[in-house]
Design a protein around this motif. Structure first.
Motif, mmCIF file in Angstrom:
data_model
loop_
_atom_site.group_PDB
_atom_site.id
_atom_site.type_symbol
_atom_site.label_atom_id
_atom_site.label_comp_id
_atom_site.label_asym_id
_atom_site.label_seq_id
_atom_site.Cartn_x
_atom_site.Cartn_y
_atom_site.Cartn_z
ATOM 1 N N VAL A 24 0.841 -1.199 0.000
ATOM 2 C CA VAL A 24 0.000 0.000 0.000
ATOM 3 C C VAL A 24 0.877 1.250 0.000
ATOM 4 O O VAL A 24 0.623 2.197 -0.752
ATOM 5 C CB VAL A 24 -0.966 -0.004 1.206
ATOM 6 N N ARG A 25 1.923 1.258 0.818
ATOM 7 C CA ARG A 25 2.814 2.418 0.846
ATOM 8 C C ARG A 25 3.536 2.605 -0.487
ATOM 9 O O ARG A 25 3.664 3.721 -0.989
ATOM 10 C CB ARG A 25 3.833 2.276 1.978
ATOM 11 N N ILE A 26 3.976 1.503 -1.089
ATOM 12 C CA ILE A 26 4.663 1.582 -2.380
ATOM 13 C C ILE A 26 3.723 2.122 -3.445
ATOM 14 O O ILE A 26 4.085 3.017 -4.228
ATOM 15 C CB ILE A 26 5.230 0.202 -2.773
ATOM 16 N N GLN A 27 2.510 1.614 -3.491
ATOM 17 C CA GLN A 27 1.562 2.059 -4.511
ATOM 18 C C GLN A 27 1.110 3.492 -4.263
ATOM 19 O O GLN A 27 0.901 4.248 -5.214
ATOM 20 C CB GLN A 27 0.368 1.118 -4.570
ATOM 21 N N ALA A 28 0.966 3.893 -3.002
ATOM 22 C CA ALA A 28 0.581 5.272 -2.705
ATOM 23 C C ALA A 28 1.673 6.238 -3.159
ATOM 24 O O ALA A 28 1.369 7.292 -3.743
ATOM 25 C CB ALA A 28 0.304 5.434 -1.218
ATOM 26 N N THR A 29 2.931 5.891 -2.924
ATOM 27 C CA THR A 29 4.017 6.761 -3.393
ATOM 28 C C THR A 29 4.098 6.760 -4.911
ATOM 29 O O THR A 29 4.462 7.772 -5.511
ATOM 30 C CB THR A 29 5.373 6.358 -2.796
ATOM 31 N N LEU A 39 8.832 8.988 4.950
ATOM 32 C CA LEU A 39 9.180 7.722 4.295
ATOM 33 C C LEU A 39 10.621 7.679 3.811
ATOM 34 O O LEU A 39 11.013 6.736 3.134
ATOM 35 C CB LEU A 39 8.241 7.473 3.107
ATOM 36 N N LEU A 40 11.417 8.684 4.141
ATOM 37 C CA LEU A 40 12.811 8.692 3.687
ATOM 38 C C LEU A 40 13.596 7.499 4.231
ATOM 39 O O LEU A 40 14.555 7.046 3.609
ATOM 40 C CB LEU A 40 13.493 10.000 4.079
ATOM 41 N N ASN A 84 10.191 5.735 -5.401
ATOM 42 C CA ASN A 84 9.045 6.541 -5.820
ATOM 43 C C ASN A 84 9.045 7.892 -5.117
ATOM 44 O O ASN A 84 8.716 8.920 -5.721
ATOM 45 C CB ASN A 84 7.732 5.812 -5.541
ATOM 46 N N LEU A 85 9.432 7.894 -3.856
ATOM 47 C CA LEU A 85 9.519 9.132 -3.089
ATOM 48 C C LEU A 85 10.520 10.092 -3.718
ATOM 49 O O LEU A 85 10.232 11.277 -3.914
ATOM 50 C CB LEU A 85 9.911 8.800 -1.657
#
Length: 140
Positions: A83-88, A116-117, A127-128
């Motif tokens: 979820v975090r990967i897709q949100a970024t 998220l750094l 992605n960030l």
């Protein structure tokens, strides 16, 4: 005589990880609702669908207007790595458009991304950094 049998298995041409998207002006509000769902699979499907839709600047504008950035900001704190990967990834795609970069500044997405750094997932950090790279192109 032939008998009708209904299989318990999905047809081979159906992808269970792909969300069904509503048509027209109802698509993005429906996805925003699904982003706030308790069901993990539904959130992941909605994020995948948003990744596809955010390549169009008009969809980015509508998503910002209806408040998708606040939902995405909340998903950056999700315990699930995917979820975090897709949100970024959604945010990175939004940052490629000028209207998305302006929305980032208005909704304090830069600060939310900064947490998220040190994320343990390399894809999330990548992605960030891509989102930050595109944000650096905005004069303000």
């Amino acid at each position: 005589m032939a008998h009708a049998r209904i299989s318990m298995y999905l047809p081979s041409d159906i992808n269970p990880a792909q969300a069904a998207i509503a048509y027209g002006c109802r698509a993005l509000p429906k996805l925003k609702e699904e982003l706030q769902s308790e069901d993990l699979l539904m959130r992941q499907k909605a994020l995948r669908a948003l990744c596809d839709l955010m390549h169009d600047p008009e969809h980015v504008y509508v998503a910002i207007d209806i408040g998708c950035l606040e939902s995405l900001k909340a998903l950056l704190k999700d315990s699930n790595d995917v979820v975090r990967i897709q949100a970024t990834e959604v945010l990175y795609i939004m940052a490629t458009h000028n209207v998305g970069r302006e929305g980032f500044l208005e909704h304090d997405i830069i600060l939310a991304l900064s947490f998220l750094l040190n994320d343990p997932q390399p894809a999330c950090r990548q992605n960030l950094h891509l989102a930050y790279k595109h944000l650096a192109q905005l004069p303000s």
